[in-house]
Scaffold this motif. Structure first.
Motif, PDB file in Angstrom:
ATOM      1  N   GLY A   1      45.162  -7.761  11.944  1.00  0.00           N
ATOM      2  CA  GLY A   1      45.445  -9.079  11.834  1.00  0.00           C
ATOM      3  C   GLY A   1      46.735  -9.270  11.259  1.00  0.00           C
ATOM      4  O   GLY A   1      47.661 -10.175  11.869  1.00  0.00           O
ATOM      5  N   VAL A   2      47.194  -8.492  10.552  1.00  0.00           N
ATOM      6  CA  VAL A   2      48.586  -8.437   9.876  1.00  0.00           C
ATOM      7  C   VAL A   2      49.715  -8.185  10.973  1.00  0.00           C
ATOM      8  O   VAL A   2      50.718  -8.782  11.021  1.00  0.00           O
ATOM      9  CB  VAL A   2      48.685  -7.683   8.383  1.00  0.00           C
ATOM     10  N   PHE A   3      49.301  -7.161  11.556  1.00  0.00           N
ATOM     11  CA  PHE A   3      50.312  -6.705  12.591  1.00  0.00           C
ATOM     12  C   PHE A   3      50.546  -7.518  13.797  1.00  0.00           C
ATOM     13  O   PHE A   3      51.660  -7.873  14.099  1.00  0.00           O
ATOM     14  CB  PHE A   3      49.643  -5.417  13.368  1.00  0.00           C
ATOM     15  N   LYS A   4      49.533  -8.419  13.993  1.00  0.00           N
ATOM     16  CA  LYS A   4      49.537  -9.243  15.088  1.00  0.00           C
ATOM     17  C   LYS A   4      50.569 -10.165  14.561  1.00  0.00           C
ATOM     18  O   LYS A   4      51.510 -10.743  15.323  1.00  0.00           O
ATOM     19  CB  LYS A   4      48.199  -9.963  15.388  1.00  0.00           C
ATOM     20  N   THR A   5      50.396 -11.049  13.294  1.00  0.00           N
ATOM     21  CA  THR A   5      51.394 -11.977  12.723  1.00  0.00           C
ATOM     22  C   THR A   5      52.677 -11.229  12.919  1.00  0.00           C
ATOM     23  O   THR A   5      53.578 -12.128  13.149  1.00  0.00           O
ATOM     24  CB  THR A   5      50.818 -12.448  11.500  1.00  0.00           C
ATOM     25  N   LEU A   6      52.885 -10.127  12.423  1.00  0.00           N
ATOM     26  CA  LEU A   6      54.143  -9.489  12.232  1.00  0.00           C
ATOM     27  C   LEU A   6      54.838  -9.433  13.306  1.00  0.00           C
ATOM     28  O   LEU A   6      55.745  -9.808  13.622  1.00  0.00           O
ATOM     29  CB  LEU A   6      53.867  -8.205  11.678  1.00  0.00           C
ATOM     30  N   SER A   7      54.033  -8.968  14.562  1.00  0.00           N
ATOM     31  CA  SER A   7      54.859  -8.983  15.777  1.00  0.00           C
ATOM     32  C   SER A   7      55.225 -10.376  16.372  1.00  0.00           C
ATOM     33  O   SER A   7      56.252 -10.340  17.062  1.00  0.00           O
ATOM     34  CB  SER A   7      54.043  -8.226  16.941  1.00  0.00           C
ATOM     35  N   LYS A   8      54.627 -11.485  15.941  1.00  0.00           N
ATOM     36  CA  LYS A   8      54.948 -12.732  16.452  1.00  0.00           C
ATOM     37  C   LYS A   8      56.023 -13.259  15.591  1.00  0.00           C
ATOM     38  O   LYS A   8      57.083 -13.609  16.292  1.00  0.00           O
ATOM     39  CB  LYS A   8      53.974 -13.818  16.361  1.00  0.00           C
TER      40      LYS A   8
END
Ligand code: ATP
Ligand code: MG
Length: 352
Positions: free
Chosen positions: A17-24
């Motif tokens: 979930g953290v990676f997902k936000t990070l990529s955005k």
């Protein structure tokens, strides 16, 4: 965009979930506030954020606001002109100027004085700074990323942190979950660090005994990844033999885990739940009577190697057989279709 996670290890859904936000958020210029307990990898995450941004080949300038005496922090951040104070024998650029075009990382922002907080707010709003003792303002193009292990909302309530700055910083919150909420990542990271330290010391990579795996998984890791990393370094020095057994673990860990009923604790751990659903025949689940073989996705969800996965399955089934046979080894062996001697062999191996 392909996300470069810059050495952040983990396959748990919480981290995904953290990676997902990070990529955005990485490719934007938005201000980001990273929160999380000490040792959860906040600095690593901020570096990954910069590495994935359009500013990646511009400077990344970290500054630990908690480690620099408050009298010096302002001039460290904004620079000073010659003669601004007693020891200012020449003019000097501050970190904001050094970070021009890139990212400044205000680490431990919760420790910053209220008087300096106003000045940070001004940079955020006006994109300009003024050196200490300076006569003019300078425009800077800097992305601000901040981190803290404090609860800033509480700090605001207590009057230690400016509310306006909090909202300005918290445009995109990124929260790193504590290690104990990352399931199989504990073992994934443990193996990673163990291999790294053994390699460094030129010794054969250490393996983790199945019981060690269960204990490490059940421990609460108050110091998070940093604690795990230091601990694996210690093991790489102190362990005799090629396998880390429970005897090699410090009392701090053993006592805490012994205080809980290990089997009960494991039943609550999210990673173990996956094993449970994967292994135990779903006949026990009311909605389905179909058996499903565990597959690669189960291993990935758990972040376990094939060997650890199979060891965990074996240990669990052996425990169940022993329980069903009320501890009678002959009978447990029979339930498992094993010769008594083979069964005893397996029990011995588990106690290593
Ligand atoms: N997911 C991860 N994969 C690999 N290494 C990690 C991971 N998370 C943290 N580490 C390592 O753990 C150590 C602590 O991480 P880091 O310094 O980023 O934590 P922190 O949240 O900034 O801690 P603190 O609040 O104490 O400053 C570092 O050595 C870092 O490389
Ligand atoms: Mg840090």
């Amino acid at each position: 965009m392909e996300l470069n996670t810059s050495g952040i290890i983990g396959q748990s859904t919480t981290l995904a979930g953290v990676f997902k936000t990070l990529s955005k958020v990485a490719p934007t210029d938005s201000t980001v506030l990273v929160t999380g307990e000490s040792g959860t990898g906040k600095e690593l995450l901020v570096r990954a954020l910069h590495a994935n941004s359009n500013r990646a080949n511009k400077p990344f300038v970290p500054i630990n606001c908690g480690a620099i005496p408050k009298e010096l922090l302002e001039s460290e951040l904004f620079g000073h002109e010659k003669g601004a104070f007693t020891h200012a024998i020449r003019s000097r650029a501050g970190r904001f100027e050094l970070a021009d075009g890139g990212t400044i990382f205000l680490d431990e922002i919760g420790e910053m004085d209220l008087s300096l907080q106003v000045k940070i707010l001004r940079v955020l709003q006006e994109k300009e700074i003024e050196r200490v003792g300076g006569s003019g303002i300078k425009k800077v193009d800097v992305r601000i990323v901040a981190a803290t292990n404090r609860d800033l909302e509480n700090e605001v309530k207590a009057g230690h942190f400016r509310e306006d700055l909090y909202y300005r910083l918290n445009v995109i919150p990124l929260h790193l979950p504590p290690l104990r909420e990352r399931g199989g990542d504990v073992i994934l990271l443990a193996r990673h660090f163990l291999t790294k330290f053994c390699e460094k010391k030129g010794r054969t990579p250490l393996d983790l005994a199945p019981k060690t795996v269960r204990i490490l998984q059940a421990y609460s890791w108050p110091g998070n990844v940093r604690e795990l990393e230091n601990f694996m370094e210690r093991l790489s020095i102190l362990t005799d033999g090629n396998v880390v057994t429970p005897d090699d673990l410090p009392d701090k860990i053993l006592n805490q885990v012994a205080d809980q009923d290990l089997t009960e604790d494991l039943a609550q751990a999210p990673a173990e739940e996956v094993v449970e659903t994967a292994i135990v025949s779903q006949a026990s689940a009311p909605q389905s009577t179909e058996f499903r073989w565990p597959d690669l996705t189960d291993l990935e969800k758990l972040g376990l190697s094939l060997k650890d996965f199979l060891d965990t399955v074996e240990t669990r089934i052996i425990d169940q057989a022993l329980q069903k046979a009320s501890g009678a080894k002959n009978q447990a062996a029979e339930l498992l279709g094993l010769k008594r001697t083979t069964f005893i062999e397996k029990l011995k191996k588990r106690q290593q």
